[in-house]
Design a protein around this motif. Structure first.
Motif, short mmCIF file in Angstrom:
data_model
loop_
_atom_site.label_atom_id
_atom_site.label_comp_id
_atom_site.label_asym_id
_atom_site.label_seq_id
_atom_site.Cartn_x
_atom_site.Cartn_y
_atom_site.Cartn_z
N HIS A 76 0.81 -1.22 0.00
CA HIS A 76 0.00 0.00 0.00
C HIS A 76 0.85 1.27 0.00
O HIS A 76 0.30 2.38 -0.02
CB HIS A 76 -0.95 0.00 1.20
CG HIS A 76 -2.21 -0.80 0.96
ND1 HIS A 76 -2.27 -2.15 1.14
CD2 HIS A 76 -3.43 -0.41 0.52
CE1 HIS A 76 -3.49 -2.58 0.84
NE2 HIS A 76 -4.21 -1.55 0.47
N VAL A 77 2.15 1.12 0.02
CA VAL A 77 3.01 2.31 -0.04
C VAL A 77 2.92 2.98 -1.41
O VAL A 77 3.31 4.14 -1.56
CB VAL A 77 4.48 1.96 0.26
CG1 VAL A 77 4.62 1.47 1.69
CG2 VAL A 77 5.01 0.92 -0.72
N MET A 78 2.42 2.25 -2.40
CA MET A 78 2.29 2.81 -3.75
C MET A 78 0.90 2.49 -4.30
O MET A 78 0.38 1.41 -4.07
CB MET A 78 3.34 2.20 -4.71
CG MET A 78 4.76 2.61 -4.41
SD MET A 78 5.92 1.81 -5.56
CE MET A 78 5.31 2.45 -7.14
N PRO A 79 0.28 3.45 -5.02
CA PRO A 79 -1.02 3.20 -5.63
C PRO A 79 -0.94 2.05 -6.63
O PRO A 79 0.08 1.86 -7.29
CB PRO A 79 -1.34 4.53 -6.34
CG PRO A 79 -0.46 5.54 -5.70
CD PRO A 79 0.77 4.81 -5.27
N LEU A 81 -0.19 -0.85 -6.58
CA LEU A 81 0.69 -1.97 -6.25
C LEU A 81 -0.02 -3.07 -5.46
O LEU A 81 0.23 -4.26 -5.74
CB LEU A 81 1.91 -1.47 -5.48
CG LEU A 81 3.04 -2.49 -5.26
CD1 LEU A 81 3.54 -3.04 -6.59
CD2 LEU A 81 4.18 -1.86 -4.48
N PRO A 82 -0.91 -2.74 -4.51
CA PRO A 82 -1.62 -3.82 -3.79
C PRO A 82 -2.43 -4.72 -4.73
O PRO A 82 -2.50 -5.94 -4.51
CB PRO A 82 -2.53 -3.06 -2.83
CG PRO A 82 -1.86 -1.76 -2.63
CD PRO A 82 -1.23 -1.42 -3.94
N LEU A 83 -3.01 -4.14 -5.77
CA LEU A 83 -3.78 -4.93 -6.73
C LEU A 83 -2.86 -5.88 -7.50
O LEU A 83 -3.21 -7.04 -7.73
CB LEU A 83 -4.52 -4.02 -7.71
CG LEU A 83 -5.57 -3.09 -7.12
CD1 LEU A 83 -6.14 -2.18 -8.21
CD2 LEU A 83 -6.68 -3.88 -6.45
N LEU A 84 -1.69 -5.38 -7.88
CA LEU A 84 -0.74 -6.20 -8.63
C LEU A 84 -0.17 -7.33 -7.77
O LEU A 84 -0.05 -8.47 -8.21
CB LEU A 84 0.39 -5.33 -9.18
CG LEU A 84 -0.03 -4.27 -10.19
CD1 LEU A 84 1.17 -3.41 -10.59
CD2 LEU A 84 -0.66 -4.90 -11.43
N VAL A 85 0.16 -7.00 -6.53
CA VAL A 85 0.69 -8.02 -5.61
C VAL A 85 -0.38 -9.06 -5.31
O VAL A 85 -0.12 -10.27 -5.33
CB VAL A 85 1.20 -7.38 -4.31
CG1 VAL A 85 1.56 -8.45 -3.28
CG2 VAL A 85 2.40 -6.49 -4.59
N GLY A 86 -1.61 -8.59 -5.06
CA GLY A 86 -2.71 -9.51 -4.81
C GLY A 86 -2.96 -10.43 -6.00
O GLY A 86 -3.19 -11.63 -5.83
#
Length: 305
Positions: A76-79, A81-86
């Motif tokens: 969540h430190v970058m917009p 990115l959480p979607l890509l990691v998930g």
């Protein structure tokens, strides 16, 4: 649509795209490989008892789920990115492209070079391949293809969809994959593993119970002209296999394609039908591919509702 479900849908679509377009990530960064390493680490230090097996199972599931959760939180430190990691983590729980390509490649090799095909078969099956005939090798591919449709695709997606409304879809899919990986590594009735792998094997049976039975509907719908036979034979032969779950998709596929499946010395499904030929591997691949498409469509609709 709530924000949580909207994100869950985005992660799901990205994961499917990743799988179909790119395939499996490198071994060194594959989440399931790391789960396997954790299992191996704990197995080397655990005693061959059911209690140790239960503790191993709890540890593997907890560490896997917590690691996935924390990775997404850290992203969540970058917009975006959480979607890509998930999506990356979710993709690791299913293997659409790998299953279809491996099955097709082995099918082609059985026609070209049976000895080479026998060397390739362990990528799909756990049985001794050294003495298999062409029909038995073809049967092994079709059995594994239909069984892995549940274990490697339908089940993780099922749990992702089931828990997505409460924001735990990824965690549920990872938990399932941890259970499935334990079963594949230590869930055997062999000395030293029978007791240690008992918890993982029983959890795998439980986790696949509903998806295995749902699979016969999807397999039937994937080939409407064989639908009645798929359902009928699944109910007739599902208990012929040692596993309480694998017989459902295997018998449904055999019924849809009107072929005989056999694991020598273990079981025979639809013994009255002709033995499979190599061309039946490609018919089975097409059947499972259609069932996967229906699975993805159903998942998409469920996330939209």
């Amino acid at each position: 649509m709530t924000l949580a479900i909207e994100e869950a849908l985005t992660v799901f679509l990205l994961a499917v795209a990743f799988d179909i377009l790119i395939g499996e990530p490198p071994v060194r960064v594959h989440p399931v490989v790391w789960i396997g390493r954790l299992i191996s680490f704990l197995r080397a230090r655990a005693g061959p008892t059911k209690v140790q097996g239960i503790l191993l199972a709890i540890t593997v599931i907890a560490v896997s789920v917590l690691a996935a959760h924390l990775l997404v939180r850290a992203a969540h430190v970058m917009p975006v990115l959480p979607l890509l990691v998930g999506a990356y983590l979710l993709k690791s729980t299913f293997a659409i492209r790998c299953l279809l390509e491996t099955s097709s490649n082995i099918g082609r090799m059985i026609d070209q070079d049976m000895e080479e095909a026998k060397k390739m078969l362990p990528a799909l099956v756990g049985r001794d391949t050294s003495t298999l005939t062409t029909a038995q090798a073809s049967s092994a591919v079709i059995e594994s293809l239909s069984e892995n449709y549940v274990d490697s695709i339908l089940s993780p997606i099922f749990y992702y969809i089931l828990f997505a409304p409460i924001g735990l879809g990824l965690e549920a899919a990872i938990a399932f994959k941890a259970i499935s990986t334990m079963d594949s590594m230590i869930g055997y009735k062999k000395p030293g593993l029978k007791e240690l792998g008992y918890a993982g094997a029983r959890l795998d049976d439980l986790a696949n119970w509903i998806p295995a039975r749902l699979s016969i509907i999807l397999i039937a719908l994937a080939r409407p002209r064989g639908a009645r036979s798929a359902i009928r034979e699944a109910f007739k032969y599902h208990s012929a296999t040692p596993s309480p779950n694998s017989g459902w998709p295997m018998a449904a596929a055999a019924g849809s394609l009107k072929i005989r499946l056999e694991k020598p010395g273990q079981y025979i499904l639809l013994g009255e039908n002709p033995n499979p030929e190599t061309r039946d591997i490609f018919r089975a691949t097409g059947l499972v591919q259609s069932a996967i498409a229906l699975t993805l469509a159903a998942a998409f609709i469920c996330l939209l509702l």
